[in-house]
Design a protein around this motif. Structure first.
Motif, PDB file in Angstrom:
ATOM      1  N   MET A   1       0.642  -1.131   0.002  1.00  0.00           N
ATOM      2  CA  MET A   1      -0.144  -0.042   0.032  1.00  0.00           C
ATOM      3  C   MET A   1       1.085   1.340   0.307  1.00  0.00           C
ATOM      4  N   ILE A   2       0.625   2.131  -0.861  1.00  0.00           N
ATOM      5  CA  ILE A   2       1.379   3.333  -1.027  1.00  0.00           C
ATOM      6  C   ILE A   2       0.914   4.343   0.130  1.00  0.00           C
ATOM      7  N   ASP A   3       1.981   4.890   0.610  1.00  0.00           N
ATOM      8  CA  ASP A   3       1.718   5.970   1.649  1.00  0.00           C
ATOM      9  C   ASP A   3       1.118   5.266   3.024  1.00  0.00           C
ATOM     10  N   GLY A   4       1.102   4.202   3.226  1.00  0.00           N
ATOM     11  CA  GLY A   4       0.743   3.606   4.516  1.00  0.00           C
ATOM     12  C   GLY A   4       0.915   2.162   4.688  1.00  0.00           C
ATOM     13  N   ASN A   5       0.761   1.426   5.845  1.00  0.00           N
ATOM     14  CA  ASN A   5       1.063   0.138   6.270  1.00  0.00           C
ATOM     15  C   ASN A   5      -0.277  -0.421   5.956  1.00  0.00           C
ATOM     16  N   VAL A   6      -0.348  -1.532   5.026  1.00  0.00           N
ATOM     17  CA  VAL A   6      -1.611  -2.082   4.634  1.00  0.00           C
ATOM     18  C   VAL A   6      -1.795  -2.973   6.007  1.00  0.00           C
ATOM     19  N   ASN A   7      -1.051  -3.499   6.682  1.00  0.00           N
ATOM     20  CA  ASN A   7      -1.679  -4.248   7.860  1.00  0.00           C
ATOM     21  C   ASN A   7      -2.244  -3.206   8.782  1.00  0.00           C
ATOM     22  N   GLU A   8      -1.874  -2.089   9.184  1.00  0.00           N
ATOM     23  CA  GLU A   8      -2.708  -0.921   9.888  1.00  0.00           C
ATOM     24  C   GLU A   8      -3.895  -0.871   9.239  1.00  0.00           C
ATOM     25  N   PHE A   9      -3.649  -0.691   7.933  1.00  0.00           N
ATOM     26  CA  PHE A   9      -5.222  -0.188   7.082  1.00  0.00           C
ATOM     27  C   PHE A   9      -6.364  -1.285   7.480  1.00  0.00           C
ATOM     28  N   VAL A  10      -5.717  -2.574   7.382  1.00  0.00           N
ATOM     29  CA  VAL A  10      -6.807  -3.791   7.389  1.00  0.00           C
ATOM     30  C   VAL A  10      -7.095  -4.000   8.966  1.00  0.00           C
ATOM     31  N   ASP A  11      -6.413  -3.739   9.977  1.00  0.00           N
ATOM     32  CA  ASP A  11      -6.558  -3.803  11.347  1.00  0.00           C
ATOM     33  C   ASP A  11      -7.785  -2.821  11.549  1.00  0.00           C
ATOM     34  N   GLY A  12      -7.635  -1.599  11.099  1.00  0.00           N
ATOM     35  CA  GLY A  12      -8.899  -0.607  11.378  1.00  0.00           C
ATOM     36  C   GLY A  12      -9.952  -1.229  10.946  1.00  0.00           C
ATOM     37  N   GLU A  95      -3.177   3.675  -2.723  1.00  0.00           N
ATOM     38  CA  GLU A  95      -2.658   4.773  -1.943  1.00  0.00           C
ATOM     39  C   GLU A  95      -3.797   5.253  -0.841  1.00  0.00           C
ATOM     40  N   TRP A  96      -3.287   4.884   0.240  1.00  0.00           N
ATOM     41  CA  TRP A  96      -3.851   5.488   1.562  1.00  0.00           C
ATOM     42  C   TRP A  96      -3.885   7.119   1.658  1.00  0.00           C
ATOM     43  N   VAL A  97      -4.985   7.736   1.517  1.00  0.00           N
ATOM     44  CA  VAL A  97      -5.021   9.116   1.738  1.00  0.00           C
ATOM     45  C   VAL A  97      -5.798   9.798   2.956  1.00  0.00           C
ATOM     46  N   ASP A  98      -5.763  11.095   2.977  1.00  0.00           N
ATOM     47  CA  ASP A  98      -6.401  11.556   4.157  1.00  0.00           C
ATOM     48  C   ASP A  98      -7.913  11.891   4.081  1.00  0.00           C
ATOM     49  N   CYS A  99      -8.203  12.206   2.688  1.00  0.00           N
ATOM     50  CA  CYS A  99      -9.662  12.151   2.430  1.00  0.00           C
ATOM     51  C   CYS A  99      -9.626  13.163   0.866  1.00  0.00           C
TER      52      CYS A  99
END
Length: 99
Positions: A1-12, A95-99
């Motif tokens: 995942m670009i600009d973020g940790n994919v495991n953190e993304f999924v955990d949330g 890509e993980w973005v703020d919004c």
């Protein structure tokens, strides 16, 4: 995942955290919530805005009892939403973005 940790993304996702991300230039929003002991996860396309069907229909959604929330997340992760690919097959292009 670009600009973020994919495991953190999924955990949330297991807690219904709001996530904004891009895939091939399209912006998506995923969020979850608990109501009446049911866990719902909903994915929407935000930009470009898709045609507005009546009634509103999200791109993907699932609801199960709260104690089955892992099934909801796992179903999302294995759904072929991304050009026929699952989340895990496509995440390197997201890509993980703020919004």
């Amino acid at each position: 995942m670009i600009d973020g940790n994919v495991n953190e993304f999924v955990d949330g996702l297991y807690y219904g955290d709001e996530r904004w991300f891009l895939y091939k230039g399209v912006k998506y929003f995923i969020q979850g919530w608990v109501k009446n002991n049911n866990f719902t996860l909903v994915l929407d396309q935000m930009e470009p805005e898709p045609p507005n069907p009546t009634p509103y229909v999200p791109l993907w959604t699932m609801t199960k009892p709260y104690d089955k929330r892992s099934e909801v997340v796992e179903t999302f992760l294995s759904a072929p939403i991304w050009d026929g690919k699952t989340f895990w097959q496509a995440e390197q292009e997201m890509e993980w973005v703020d919004c």
